[in-house]
Design a protein around this motif. Structure first.
Motif, PDB file in Angstrom:
ATOM      1  N   LEU C  36       9.138   6.041  -5.170  1.00 21.43           N
ATOM      2  CA  LEU C  36       8.426   6.920  -6.046  1.00 21.43           C
ATOM      3  C   LEU C  36       7.112   7.112  -6.224  1.00 21.43           C
ATOM      4  O   LEU C  36       6.341   8.042  -6.302  1.00 21.43           O
ATOM      5  N   ALA C  37       6.510   5.874  -5.910  1.00 20.65           N
ATOM      6  CA  ALA C  37       4.960   5.538  -5.761  1.00 20.65           C
ATOM      7  C   ALA C  37       4.627   6.337  -4.616  1.00 20.65           C
ATOM      8  O   ALA C  37       3.495   7.017  -4.918  1.00 20.65           O
ATOM      9  N   TYR C  39       5.620   9.197  -3.117  1.00 18.47           N
ATOM     10  CA  TYR C  39       5.825  10.655  -3.693  1.00 18.47           C
ATOM     11  C   TYR C  39       4.510  10.938  -4.748  1.00 18.47           C
ATOM     12  O   TYR C  39       3.843  11.893  -4.709  1.00 18.47           O
ATOM     13  N   TYR C  40       4.677   9.829  -5.710  1.00 21.77           N
ATOM     14  CA  TYR C  40       3.445  10.005  -6.550  1.00 21.77           C
ATOM     15  C   TYR C  40       2.071  10.220  -6.324  1.00 21.77           C
ATOM     16  O   TYR C  40       1.432  10.991  -6.350  1.00 21.77           O
ATOM     17  N   HIS C  41       1.843   9.288  -5.199  1.00 21.17           N
ATOM     18  CA  HIS C  41       0.497   9.359  -4.639  1.00 21.17           C
ATOM     19  C   HIS C  41       0.027  10.396  -3.822  1.00 21.17           C
ATOM     20  O   HIS C  41      -0.911  11.055  -3.703  1.00 21.17           O
ATOM     21  N   PHE C  43       1.259  13.447  -4.306  1.00 18.06           N
ATOM     22  CA  PHE C  43       1.192  14.418  -5.312  1.00 18.06           C
ATOM     23  C   PHE C  43      -0.092  14.357  -6.101  1.00 18.06           C
ATOM     24  O   PHE C  43      -0.868  15.228  -5.982  1.00 18.06           O
ATOM     25  N   LYS C  44      -0.273  13.038  -6.406  1.00 14.12           N
ATOM     26  CA  LYS C  44      -1.744  12.884  -7.169  1.00 14.12           C
ATOM     27  C   LYS C  44      -3.051  13.328  -6.144  1.00 14.12           C
ATOM     28  O   LYS C  44      -3.939  13.845  -6.533  1.00 14.12           O
ATOM     29  N   GLN C 308      -3.740   8.840   0.606  1.00  9.15           N
ATOM     30  CA  GLN C 308      -3.641   7.854  -0.411  1.00  9.15           C
ATOM     31  C   GLN C 308      -2.771   6.688   0.000  1.00  9.15           C
ATOM     32  O   GLN C 308      -3.010   5.688  -0.527  1.00  9.15           O
ATOM     33  N   PRO C 310      -2.476   4.523   2.607  1.00  7.37           N
ATOM     34  CA  PRO C 310      -3.232   3.355   3.258  1.00  7.37           C
ATOM     35  C   PRO C 310      -4.084   2.766   1.993  1.00  7.37           C
ATOM     36  O   PRO C 310      -4.244   1.654   1.991  1.00  7.37           O
ATOM     37  N   MET C 311      -4.710   3.850   1.277  1.00  5.11           N
ATOM     38  CA  MET C 311      -5.472   3.447   0.255  1.00  5.11           C
ATOM     39  C   MET C 311      -4.900   2.607  -0.926  1.00  5.11           C
ATOM     40  O   MET C 311      -5.506   1.433  -1.462  1.00  5.11           O
ATOM     41  N   MET C 312      -3.740   3.143  -1.280  1.00  2.00           N
ATOM     42  CA  MET C 312      -3.113   2.686  -2.555  1.00  2.00           C
ATOM     43  C   MET C 312      -2.032   1.714  -2.375  1.00  2.00           C
ATOM     44  O   MET C 312      -1.771   0.707  -2.906  1.00  2.00           O
ATOM     45  N   GLN C 314      -1.319   0.533   0.878  1.00  2.00           N
ATOM     46  CA  GLN C 314      -1.377  -0.251   2.390  1.00  2.00           C
ATOM     47  C   GLN C 314      -0.150   0.081   3.149  1.00  2.00           C
ATOM     48  O   GLN C 314       0.355  -0.346   4.158  1.00  2.00           O
TER      49      GLN C 314
END
Lengths: 399, 486, 351
Positions: C36-37, C39-41, C43-44, C308, C310-312, C314
């Motif tokens: 979910l993270a 997809y969330y990232h 999307f965000k 996002q 790699p940034m959020m 890794q």
């Protein structure tokens, strides 16, 4: 059918919502406001080369400065991230709270300048650039680089001591001032060892530079560095000095060794580059970005920020001291003890200023004068090296 | 094997292709299924052979209810189907085709199958050479090959879909005697056709279908009139044509040769006069296809001259011919004639007279509606061409004919149409002739040529070998010529 | 198009996306990433802010332009793989024009000319493939692939040779153009109005061309059955060339915008693979002019949002490539399904 659709979809979005909701409070209530800095890496963060050196520099900052937190984006180049521009990525980093952005590649010069002029309240460090020197840099952009020419001199030095054929290959990236400077330094180091340690005729030393076209291999775009390294070894060049960001040359050297050939290599950029290649690795000149980064960030925190051009060198007391020395050289297991001794002596002479290889008379490849007899090169002269030096083979600029 | 079909329904959306069909096929019999186009014959056969699934109803074999979903399962139960166009591999040899589906494993079993093939072929008097590539066989020979293959698979019930289309009379005789031999061994044969004469000649029993329903059954001997009534509800009237006087020459071929088709065309001298209807007879690919395409400008002659109304047309293309009033329609409807994926309306828009930049869809739609009523095409203006049934596709093609053409070149214009439809087509086409249009058409049905044409040209092996008035010849004489015996 | 059909297509698209999500989720679970993270990232990271939305639009514009061009060639049954090279050629031609404008005061004029040059460049490159097809019988797929390599080689040669930065031989691109030669962009989203306009113009023009003009009808006729179309009086070859010109022209505009609006210079990866991506977009969009831009938007979001990862988290951002691959597989599955439905419908009037 329709109903099932709707149900699945609604469940999906419901979960997204549930998941998304609590994240905001958590980030907002973090105990103290950390200092977030962003890092744009041209290659993969674990490339055992240039980008990994930067990545570990960032980790060093996190250890040294309380509350400092790194966020990074790697593979920042148009081939790996089609359609993405530097300003876009800077936006991303800013959104995550970055107050300082470090761009690690020469390739990002234009993009980072554009981003800097768009966001005057954010600080930017362009590694390897010269925008401050040329006057193009806005107030919030500074340049940082290391005096790798010393590292390259050492690389050339050990290469010349090791070669049996008297032929050294230099695996060059693209051609610009920086790469000419580094290739020339390696040559000067090699020539010094050849002449003053081995007492041979400099005319017998062959130093070939072959450029691939970029900092690392982009299939179909650059020349394949693996192929170039193979060509070197196949044509009697038994030591290859790598000038590119990645480690292809090591693999090729190991392969040649398995085939029973003499093959040594001097990689580049990253302190750990020799790991697992002890039989072929003579040593590696590396960047230690941590101290430089710490200074930049501390300058921002303390309000002493200046848009300046910083060129940090080795700590001659101990070039491998992680807290002070920006440039270092670790020897590899393949380097014989006697050569190691000569190297240490050479380093001492460099540090004491007894030996200065960038001292005239030196000539460019086309015979024109680089440094007059007795003239000692200024930083600007070294930085803006216009050609390769006389005695080297390979292109000084594009055809 | 005794096959019972109980109350079979097959619905395509609102269309009921099969609407409660019940019939019984006795072992050791040749059972004919008769009906006009769109009567539901092919659908029923496809259900029997496992190619299509039925909507409802059930099947019994020797009183045991069976259910199967694929042709493979059907053939395991002993049901095999021979298609109009046999499903074979043209680049494999006869023997290899024979072995497909039977030979398993890696071992080279050629010898064993060669023996099996030879004995089967000898049983049925089929003169097939096992090493010839299949693409060099005639349709009749491919049929024979397919029959042998199905038999060696252990088929008990053989379904034949229009087997007499495209084969010679001689081959037809071989086929029929083979069928009779198979029934004598206790196998059941189902023969689907709309050719009354063939069905009457060979079948023991007939079932007539019309609009998805059984309209009657009959045992031999048959009464043709009653059969026709079962098929059509009314008997179509045959007609005859034999125009004596005709106008000036409009198409003239002198010593024309051309490659193409199965046999090419060599040294062809033909004159076609205004207002006449000329039938082209011959085995498929004997040169009549090449002739039609040269006359249309679709093929360039290699030698000789082509004159259209005193104009030399050798190097001109079809669009040039079309401009002079020549109109060609191919026999393969979906391959060459119609554009699958395009609706009926789009077909009309494509050929509308005013070729403006912007398409006038309202005009095209009303055009389509008008023509569909006029030509009795079942479907909607936005129906895709491939969704129409074969007969409707043919009528759609005919509705494209221009108002006052000089010369119509039609390849098998009634192929796949039942008698009533083809007689309707000819009534329509003959109207053109009274306006001085010339019609040249090819057909594999000699009776149709004799009925509809004034003159007949017979092609054999790339040459035009007979040119005669239809009223001065007979189907027997023409049949001899087709077989190369002048 | 009838609303019923549009509804059906939309339904298919949603189903395809569901399959894509399912497939991607499985892969994420296998790799152990937080599903979910991710997809969330994504999307965000793509629609989470106006700035992000601006980036997405910047990617969407060239993708949509290429997709619109491809609709013409797909309509006539040509597989214009060469679209990638056509983007590159558009960029090359545009750069060539802009180089003359570096010193000039009439930068608007040069920007305008660069768009025309882009169209010409793309169209010429497409015409070569089209000509090889119609006159030489060379399959357009092979010709296109070959021309893609040639175009890439030309770019490399120009960057490394005649158009190199003074004293530098690097694959990183030509000298940056002065600000005057950048397409003007709005302050808020940093989107170029001209880019937006050309994308929408392309969509509408393509929709009208394909639906309401004789050209559109003839393209369809030839695409479905060239032999029959010829008998209907439509010569296939000129229409093939015409379709190629449209495809090349639109992708040339995309290439030009990559230079004037995105990178402000010529670089080896100037086409950003948008040509190849657009092929997938159009296939996934069921060759439909209204759905394809939506699919392009989805792909643009993936492209931007995956930064996002790699940034959020890794995570390697090539995961977005996995999602794109999953989309294609799902689309192909969808197509097979559609064919089955259609073959049932075809039977409607049969027998």
């Amino acid at each position: 059918m329709n109903k099932i659709f709707l149900r699945i979809l609604s469940i999906f979005w419901f979960w997204i919502l549930i998941w998304a909701l609590p994240t905001h409070p958590i980030t907002a209530t973090a105990a103290e406001k950390p200092f977030i800095f962003g890092l744009l890496l041209v290659g993969p963060y674990n490339d055992h080369g240039y980008s990994q050196a930067h990545y570990e520099g960032g980790q060093y900052v996190e250890r040294k400065i309380a509350g400092a937190k790194m966020i990074y984006i790697d593979k920042v180049n148009p081939a790996d991230r089609p359609g993405i521009t530097i300003p876009q990525l800077v936006d991303d980093l800013m959104e995550k709270g970055a107050r300082l952005v470090i761009a690690n590649s020469d390739d990002m010069k234009d993009g980072i300048r554009e981003a800097a002029s768009m966001h005057p309240k954010i600080y930017f460090v362009h590694v390897s650039g010269d925008d401050v020197l040329t006057g193009k840099a806005p107030q919030n952009l500074m340049n940082l680089f290391g005096r790798m020419e010393y590292g390259k001199m050492m690389a050339g030095f050990v290469a010349a001591l090791t070669t049996k054929t008297g032929k050294i290959g230099y695996l060059g990236p693209l051609i610009n001032e920086e790469t000419r400077r580094l290739a020339s330094s390696a040559y000067l180091g090699a020539r010094h060892a050849w002449e003053n340690v081995l007492h041979k005729d400099p005319a017998d030393l062959k130093f070939q530079v072959t450029w691939i076209g970029f900092w690392f291999n982009i299939p179909g775009v650059t020349t394949d560095p693996t192929q170039v390294a193979h060509n070197f070894y196949n044509n009697g060049y038994d030591v290859v000095i790598s000038g590119i960001d990645t480690t292809e040359a090591i693999g090729v050297a190991q392969q040649k060794r398995l085939e029973g050939k003499d093959a040594w290599v001097v990689p580049y950029d990253y302190i750990g580059a020799c790991e697992g290649a002890s039989e072929v690795c003579l040593g590696v000149p590396y960047f230690n970005w941590g101290p430089g980064y710490v200074d930049c960030i501390q300058a921002v925190i303390s309000g002493d920020w200046k848009s300046e051009w910083v060129w940090r060198g080795p700590d001659w007391q101990d070039i491998n001291r992680p807290d002070t020395s920006t440039i270092g050289f670790v020897t590899g297991a393949a380097l014989p003890a006697s050569a190691k001794q000569s190297l240490n002596a050479f380093i001492k002479e460099l540090g004491a200023g007894k030996t200065n290889l960038l001292k005239g008379p030196l000539f460019y490849q086309d015979g024109s004068i680089f440094l007059k007899d007795g003239e000692i090169a200024s930083d600007q002269q070294i930085w803006y090296m216009r050609q390769l030096l006389e005695g080297m083979q390979g292109a000084s600029s594009a055809k | 094997m005794r096959v019972e079909v109980h109350d079979i329904h097959k619905h395509y959306g609102p269309v009921r292709a099969n609407d409660g069909i019940t019939l019984t096929i006795e072992p050791g019999r040749i059972h004919g299924i008769l009906g006009e186009n769109g009567a539901g014959k092919t659908t029923l056969m496809k259900i029997l052979a496992g190619y299509t699934r039925k909507t409802s109803g059930y099947l019994c074999m020797d009183q045991v209810p069976v259910d199967y979903r694929t042709p493979t399962e059907a053939s395991q139960l002993g049901i095999g189907m021979l298609y109009q166009d046999p499903l074979d591999f043209p680049f494999l040899s006869v023997l290899e085709n024979f072995m497909i589906g039977q030979a398993v494993g890696l071992a080279n079993q050629k010898k064993y199958y060669r023996k099996k093939f030879d004995s089967l072929a000898a049983d049925f008097d089929f003169a097939l050479r096992p090493n010839v590539q299949v693409n060099r066989l005639t349709i009749g020979e491919r049929q024979q090959l397919e029959i042998l293959r199905l038999l060696s698979l252990g088929i008990q019930v053989l379904i034949l879909d229009e087997p007499t289309t495209g084969i010679t009379n001689v081959q037809k005789d071989y086929l029929f005697s083979a069928l009779k031999k198979m029934t004598s061994e206790g196998k059941s044969i189902i023969l689907v056709s709309h050719k009354l004469k063939d069905v009457e000649a060979v079948c023991n029993q007939l079932t007539v279908l019309r609009r998805g329903k059984v309209t009657g059954e009959m045992k031999a001997p048959f009464d043709t009139d009653i059969l026709l009534e079962m098929m059509f509800g009314q008997t179509p009237i045959p007609f005859n044509r034999c125009l004596q006087e005709s106008g000036r020459t409009i198409l003239e071929l002198d010593n024309v040769s051309a490659p193409g088709g199965r046999s090419g065309l060599s040294d062809c001298n033909i004159r076609i006069r205004q207002g006449e209807v000329v039938g082209l007879a011959g085995l498929e690919g004997s040169g009549q296809d090449v002739f039609l395409r040269i006359a249309a400008g679709l093929l360039r002659p290699a030698g000789g001259s082509v004159m259209l109304k005193d104009k030399r047309m050798n190097a001109k293309d079809y669009h040039c011919f079309k401009h002079s009033g020549v109109f060609f329609q191919p026999s393969s409807r979906l391959e060459e004639g119609l554009i699958s994926g395009c609706s009926v309306t789009e077909h009309f828009a494509l050929q509308s007279d005013h070729k403006k930049f912007v398409t006038k869809w309202s005009d095209a739609t009303s055009d389509a509606k008008k023509k569909m009523t006029e030509f009795r095409i079942i479907g909607r203006p936005d129906s895709l061409a491939e969704s129409l049934s074969g007969g409707n596709q043919q009528r759609l093609l005919l509705s494209f004919l221009p108002r006052n053409p000089l010369l119509l070149l039609l390849e098998n214009p009634t192929r796949g149409l039942d008698m009533e439809s083809s007689s309707w087509v000819w009534q329509h086409l003959h109207k053109y002739c009274s306006d001085n249009t010339t019609i040249v058409f090819s057909s594999s049905d000699l009776d149709e040529i004799i009925m509809a044409a004034d003159r007949v040209l017979v092609f054999f092996n790339g040459k035009m070998i007979k040119d005669t008035r239809t009223c001065e010849t007979s189907s027997y004489e023409l049949g001899l010529a087709i077989a190369g015996k002048r | 198009m009838k609303p019923k059909l549009l509804l059906r297509y939309s339904k298919e698209l949603i189903l395809t996306l569901a399959v894509v999500f399912l497939f991607t989720t499985i892969i994420l679970l296998v790799t152990g990433a937080p599903v979910l993270a991710v997809y969330y990232h994504i999307f965000k990271g793509s629609l989470g802010s106006w700035a992000k939305f601006g980036h997405v639009i910047k990617t969407w514009i060239p993708l949509t332009l290429c997709a619109c061009g491809l609709l013409y060639t797909f309509r006539i049954g040509l597989w214009n793989i060469g679209v990638e090279g056509q983007v590159m050629m558009g960029a090359i031609f545009a750069t060539a024009v802009l180089r003359f404008g570096v010193e000039s005061h009439f930068s608007e004029l040069y920007l305008f000319l660069s768009i025309l040059a882009g169209i010409a460049g793309g169209a010429i490159w497409a015409l070569i493939a089209g000509y090889l097809k119609t006159a030489g019988g060379v399959n357009e797929i092979f010709a296109g692939l070959g021309l893609n390599f040639v175009a890439q080689a030309i770019i490399l040669w120009l960057i490394f040779g005649p158009w190199k930065r003074p004293g530098i031989a690097s694959m990183s691109g030509t000298e940056l153009f002065p600000k005057a030669l950048w397409l003007p962009s709005t302050f808020l989203l940093r989107i170029s109005p001209i880019g937006i306009f050309s994308a929408f113009a392309a969509i509408i023009l393509t929709a009208l061309m394909l639906r309401y003009t004789r050209i559109g009808l003839c393209l369809k006729a030839v695409g479905n059955n060239p032999k029959a179309a010829y008998l209907f009086g439509v010569k296939p070859q000129p229409y093939m060339l015409l379709a190629m010109i449209f495809a090349g022209g639109f992708s040339g505009v995309a290439g030009c915008l990559q230079v004037t609006d995105v990178y402000h210079r010529l670089l080896p990866a100037i086409s950003s693979n948008y040509g190849y991506l657009a092929l997938l977009v159009v296939m996934l969009g069921n060759f439909n002019v209204w759905i394809s831009p939506a699919v392009a938007f989805f792909f643009a979001c993936l492209n931007i949002g995956s930064v996002q990862l790699p940034m959020m988290l890794q995570l390697d951002s090539s995961l977005s490539g996995v999602i794109q691959g999953a989309s294609v597989l799902a689309a192909l599955g969808m197509q097979a399904w559609r064919m089955r439905i259609r073959s049932n419908e075809v039977g409607a009037f049969y027998e």
